[in-house]
Design a protein around this motif. Structure first.
Motif, PDB file in Angstrom:
ATOM      1  N   ILE A  88       5.342   1.379 -21.133  1.00  0.00           N
ATOM      2  CA  ILE A  88       6.430   1.367 -22.120  1.00  0.00           C
ATOM      3  C   ILE A  88       7.438   0.275 -21.776  1.00  0.00           C
ATOM      4  CG2 ILE A  88       8.450   2.681 -22.887  1.00  0.00           C
ATOM      5  CD1 ILE A  88       6.563   5.205 -22.755  1.00  0.00           C
ATOM      6  N   ARG A  89       7.816   0.198 -20.513  1.00  0.00           N
ATOM      7  CA  ARG A  89       8.764  -0.836 -20.068  1.00  0.00           C
ATOM      8  C   ARG A  89       8.206  -2.221 -20.359  1.00  0.00           C
ATOM      9  NH1 ARG A  89      13.105  -1.289 -16.428  1.00  0.00           N
ATOM     10  NH2 ARG A  89      13.040   0.953 -16.133  1.00  0.00           N
ATOM     11  N   CYS A  90       6.940  -2.419 -20.060  1.00  0.00           N
ATOM     12  CA  CYS A  90       6.315  -3.718 -20.285  1.00  0.00           C
ATOM     13  C   CYS A  90       6.346  -4.092 -21.770  1.00  0.00           C
ATOM     14  CB  CYS A  90       4.875  -3.689 -19.765  1.00  0.00           C
ATOM     15  SG  CYS A  90       4.048  -5.293 -19.794  1.00  0.00           S
ATOM     16  N   LEU A  91       6.002  -3.158 -22.618  1.00  0.00           N
ATOM     17  CA  LEU A  91       5.951  -3.434 -24.054  1.00  0.00           C
ATOM     18  C   LEU A  91       7.334  -3.677 -24.654  1.00  0.00           C
ATOM     19  CD1 LEU A  91       3.246  -0.829 -25.065  1.00  0.00           C
ATOM     20  CD2 LEU A  91       2.963  -3.305 -24.870  1.00  0.00           C
ATOM     21  N   ILE A  92       8.351  -3.044 -24.100  1.00  0.00           N
ATOM     22  CA  ILE A  92       9.714  -3.234 -24.612  1.00  0.00           C
ATOM     23  C   ILE A  92      10.325  -4.521 -24.052  1.00  0.00           C
ATOM     24  CG2 ILE A  92      12.071  -2.312 -24.589  1.00  0.00           C
ATOM     25  CD1 ILE A  92      10.751   0.527 -24.665  1.00  0.00           C
ATOM     26  N   VAL A  93      10.202  -4.737 -22.758  1.00  0.00           N
ATOM     27  CA  VAL A  93      10.820  -5.901 -22.121  1.00  0.00           C
ATOM     28  C   VAL A  93      10.103  -7.197 -22.504  1.00  0.00           C
ATOM     29  CG1 VAL A  93      11.364  -6.972 -19.883  1.00  0.00           C
ATOM     30  CG2 VAL A  93      11.694  -4.511 -20.209  1.00  0.00           C
ATOM     31  N   TYR A  94       8.787  -7.122 -22.661  1.00  0.00           N
ATOM     32  CA  TYR A  94       7.972  -8.294 -23.018  1.00  0.00           C
ATOM     33  C   TYR A  94       7.270  -8.003 -24.340  1.00  0.00           C
ATOM     34  CZ  TYR A  94       8.761  -8.846 -18.020  1.00  0.00           C
ATOM     35  OH  TYR A  94       9.346  -8.925 -16.775  1.00  0.00           O
ATOM     36  N   PRO A  95       7.980  -8.080 -25.453  1.00  0.00           N
ATOM     37  CA  PRO A  95       7.424  -7.632 -26.735  1.00  0.00           C
ATOM     38  C   PRO A  95       6.159  -8.364 -27.177  1.00  0.00           C
ATOM     39  CG  PRO A  95       9.550  -8.729 -27.055  1.00  0.00           C
ATOM     40  CD  PRO A  95       9.358  -8.560 -25.585  1.00  0.00           C
ATOM     41  N   TRP A  96       5.922  -9.566 -26.704  1.00  0.00           N
ATOM     42  CA  TRP A  96       4.705 -10.274 -27.088  1.00  0.00           C
ATOM     43  C   TRP A  96       3.450  -9.588 -26.553  1.00  0.00           C
ATOM     44  CZ3 TRP A  96       8.454 -12.192 -23.859  1.00  0.00           C
ATOM     45  CH2 TRP A  96       8.116 -12.341 -22.522  1.00  0.00           C
ATOM     46  N   THR A  97       3.619  -8.723 -25.545  1.00  0.00           N
ATOM     47  CA  THR A  97       2.450  -7.994 -25.030  1.00  0.00           C
ATOM     48  C   THR A  97       1.976  -6.932 -26.017  1.00  0.00           C
ATOM     49  OG1 THR A  97       3.809  -6.370 -23.832  1.00  0.00           O
ATOM     50  CG2 THR A  97       3.163  -8.366 -22.631  1.00  0.00           C
ATOM     51  N   GLN A  98       2.804  -6.599 -26.998  1.00  0.00           N
ATOM     52  CA  GLN A  98       2.446  -5.575 -27.976  1.00  0.00           C
ATOM     53  C   GLN A  98       1.243  -5.974 -28.824  1.00  0.00           C
ATOM     54  OE1 GLN A  98       5.887  -4.598 -30.344  1.00  0.00           O
ATOM     55  NE2 GLN A  98       7.182  -4.391 -28.530  1.00  0.00           N
ATOM     56  N   ARG A  99       0.983  -7.252 -28.971  1.00  0.00           N
ATOM     57  CA  ARG A  99      -0.101  -7.693 -29.855  1.00  0.00           C
ATOM     58  C   ARG A  99      -1.464  -7.147 -29.439  1.00  0.00           C
ATOM     59  NH1 ARG A  99       0.016 -14.003 -28.206  1.00  0.00           N
ATOM     60  NH2 ARG A  99      -0.902 -13.754 -26.162  1.00  0.00           N
ATOM     61  N   TYR A 100      -1.608  -6.784 -28.190  1.00  0.00           N
ATOM     62  CA  TYR A 100      -2.878  -6.241 -27.718  1.00  0.00           C
ATOM     63  C   TYR A 100      -3.017  -4.749 -28.024  1.00  0.00           C
ATOM     64  CZ  TYR A 100      -2.782 -10.669 -25.311  1.00  0.00           C
ATOM     65  OH  TYR A 100      -2.703 -12.004 -25.040  1.00  0.00           O
ATOM     66  N   PHE A 101      -1.972  -4.167 -28.562  1.00  0.00           N
ATOM     67  CA  PHE A 101      -1.954  -2.731 -28.826  1.00  0.00           C
ATOM     68  C   PHE A 101      -1.758  -2.418 -30.310  1.00  0.00           C
ATOM     69  CE2 PHE A 101      -0.782  -3.406 -24.442  1.00  0.00           C
ATOM     70  CZ  PHE A 101      -1.572  -2.479 -23.776  1.00  0.00           C
TER      71      PHE A 101
END
Length: 147
Positions: free
Chosen positions: A30-43
């Motif tokens: 959750i922290r990763c997806l919020i702090v680094y929003p570009w990582t959301q594209r894989y989800f």
């Protein structure tokens, strides 16, 4: 090949034996997806990731965070051959999912923060050093297919 002292093995085993995987894993992802929003594209297939609240309450994200932490168990149990342990996972992330390997580093940093918060003053510089070494080996193994 990485050389592990008995003390390092003990530290890593101790950290993982005391973790609540259903708490720490999701918090790190959750922290990763919020702090680094570009990582959301894989989800994208995980449903609503529109904002921090949606990410925090997304059951797919929570389940995957737990799965990631259980995946690290494989490294703990195979510390002498982490690269081989993660060879198939590296291929999956590289060739099928096309995950940017830098994201593994970002998640490792988020996991370190969550574990440091859980351990408090028990997360000494020596423990952090060993944990960072462990995560660096895991990140390297997961990124191996990319080289």
């Amino acid at each position: 090949m990485v050389a592990w002292s008995d003390q390092e093995r003990s530290i890593i085993t101790s950290i993982f034996s005391n973790l609540d995987y259903n708490d720490v894993g999701p918090k790190a992802l959750i922290r990763c997806l919020i702090v680094y929003p570009w990582t959301q594209r894989y989800f994208a297939s995980f449903g609503n990731l529109y904002n921090a609240d949606a990410i925090k309450t997304n059951p797919n994200i929570q389940a995957h965070g737990t799965k990631i932490l259980h995946g690290l168990d494989r490294a703990v149990k195979n510390m002498d051959d982490i690269k081989t342990t993660y060879a198939e996972l590296s291929v999956l992330h590289s060739e099928k999912l096309h995950v940017d390997p830098d994201n593994f580093k970002l998640l490792a940093d988020c996991l370190t923060i969550v574990i440091a918060a859980k351990m408090g003053s028990g997360f000494t510089p020596e423990i952090q050093e060993t944990f960072q070494k462990f995560l660096a080996v895991v990140v390297s193994a997961l990124g191996k297919q990319y080289h």
